[in-house]
Design a protein around this motif. Sequence first.
Motif, PDB file in Angstrom:
ATOM      1  N   SER A 123    -100.817 -12.031  64.618  1.00 38.20           N
ATOM      2  CA  SER A 123    -101.939 -11.225  64.116  1.00 38.20           C
ATOM      3  C   SER A 123    -101.457  -9.899  63.538  1.00 38.20           C
ATOM      4  O   SER A 123    -102.255  -8.992  63.305  1.00 38.20           O
ATOM      5  CB  SER A 123    -102.962 -10.969  65.233  1.00 38.20           C
ATOM      6  OG  SER A 123    -102.363 -10.247  66.300  1.00 38.20           O
TER       7      SER A 123
ATOM      8  N   ILE B 179    -107.308  -6.664  66.399  1.00 32.50           N
ATOM      9  CA  ILE B 179    -107.554  -8.078  66.713  1.00 32.50           C
ATOM     10  C   ILE B 179    -106.610  -8.550  67.814  1.00 32.50           C
ATOM     11  O   ILE B 179    -107.030  -9.186  68.786  1.00 32.50           O
ATOM     12  CB  ILE B 179    -107.393  -8.944  65.451  1.00 32.50           C
ATOM     13  CG1 ILE B 179    -108.473  -8.605  64.421  1.00 32.50           C
ATOM     14  CG2 ILE B 179    -107.468 -10.434  65.798  1.00 32.50           C
ATOM     15  CD1 ILE B 179    -108.293  -9.283  63.073  1.00 32.50           C
ATOM     16  N   GLY B 180    -105.335  -8.250  67.670  1.00 31.42           N
ATOM     17  CA  GLY B 180    -104.334  -8.709  68.631  1.00 31.42           C
ATOM     18  C   GLY B 180    -104.580  -8.232  70.048  1.00 31.42           C
ATOM     19  O   GLY B 180    -104.349  -8.962  71.021  1.00 31.42           O
TER      20      GLY B 180
ATOM     21  N   SER C 270    -111.683 -13.694  69.124  1.00 27.92           N
ATOM     22  CA  SER C 270    -110.699 -13.866  70.201  1.00 27.92           C
ATOM     23  C   SER C 270    -111.036 -15.059  71.081  1.00 27.92           C
ATOM     24  O   SER C 270    -110.150 -15.836  71.456  1.00 27.92           O
ATOM     25  CB  SER C 270    -110.636 -12.594  71.052  1.00 27.92           C
ATOM     26  OG  SER C 270    -110.312 -11.473  70.257  1.00 27.92           O
TER      27      SER C 270
ATOM     28  N   ILE D 259    -103.025 -15.688  61.779  1.00 29.42           N
ATOM     29  CA  ILE D 259    -104.278 -15.042  61.399  1.00 29.42           C
ATOM     30  C   ILE D 259    -104.151 -14.453  59.997  1.00 29.42           C
ATOM     31  O   ILE D 259    -103.331 -13.579  59.746  1.00 29.42           O
ATOM     32  CB  ILE D 259    -104.687 -13.981  62.424  1.00 29.42           C
ATOM     33  CG1 ILE D 259    -104.911 -14.650  63.782  1.00 29.42           C
ATOM     34  CG2 ILE D 259    -105.958 -13.250  61.976  1.00 29.42           C
ATOM     35  CD1 ILE D 259    -105.280 -13.735  64.893  1.00 29.42           C
TER      36      ILE D 259
END
Length: 300
Positions: A55, A14-15, A192, A93
């Motif tokens: 995250s 995700i990051g 994102s 997150i």
Amino acid sequence: MKKTICCIGSSGFIGRHIYSELKKNSNYEVFRYSSKNNKFIDKCELDKFDYLIFSAGIHNESENDEKNIFIETKKILRNTKDLFLKSSSIIFISSFKTSFNTNEKIVKSTNKYNYFKFDNYYGKSKIIFEKIFIKFCKNFKKKYIIISPSHVIGPEDHNLSANGKFFKNILNKKLIFIPNCKISIVDVRNLSNKIVELILKDEFNNIKLIINDFSILLEEYVKMIKSNQNHFFVFKINFFLVKTVFVINKFLLDFKLTRKTIISKNRLKYIHLNPTTEIIDKNKKFSVEETINDTKLFFK
């Protein structure tokens, strides 16, 4: 003057996508911080940031759940506490699991979590550290938004997240046994984009947002993954059979006749609850079909 952003966990699935989106905007200076190595990846001499995006974390599969996730997550938070203090506004997150309520069929951000006794260590760590984060923000007067995504999938899943592993396994299997329940999915690129949008708006109202693209029957999800493939068989298992397998597996585990967990207590309860997840934003850049197809192309 450019706004400054610190990204903790930018090497994860995700990051990495969040960082990539932020770098497209010349109005931001983005600095990546490695929670694993406890240092900045990019050269940084700043002593404060306009925004922090957290995250980082550990996501184990339900059947490979380990208690040490609490220790590892606590270590990450302890190592990054100073960065939280140096940041004006924070995006944290978490997971949609922190909104699971056994009396609610729809997972909503307003749900009061009461799933602790059924949850795995991953889910328990998420709700515990989410509460710690909220308390921290209140004590230090920080503005925040908690982002709670559903099951995140998408391309560029190089280290194979738990959701990516499930997707890839379905893609490669010929015989597939699935329970009769729903699954909620969000494209990592839509997630994102939403985070970048929130930073652009700069409206940190100390709220929780569930980010979900779609909720469909698991059988339908599997068939979408397997589209354009021949010679595969999908067997749908009713809850009685799932529970029977759970009871037998638990017996074998209790008497140390096996070490493998086939169905965890957490997963059994999820199948029984069979929730759908709210959708707060229907203006997505990537459609359901694009999400599935792009993820398939990546894993092929």
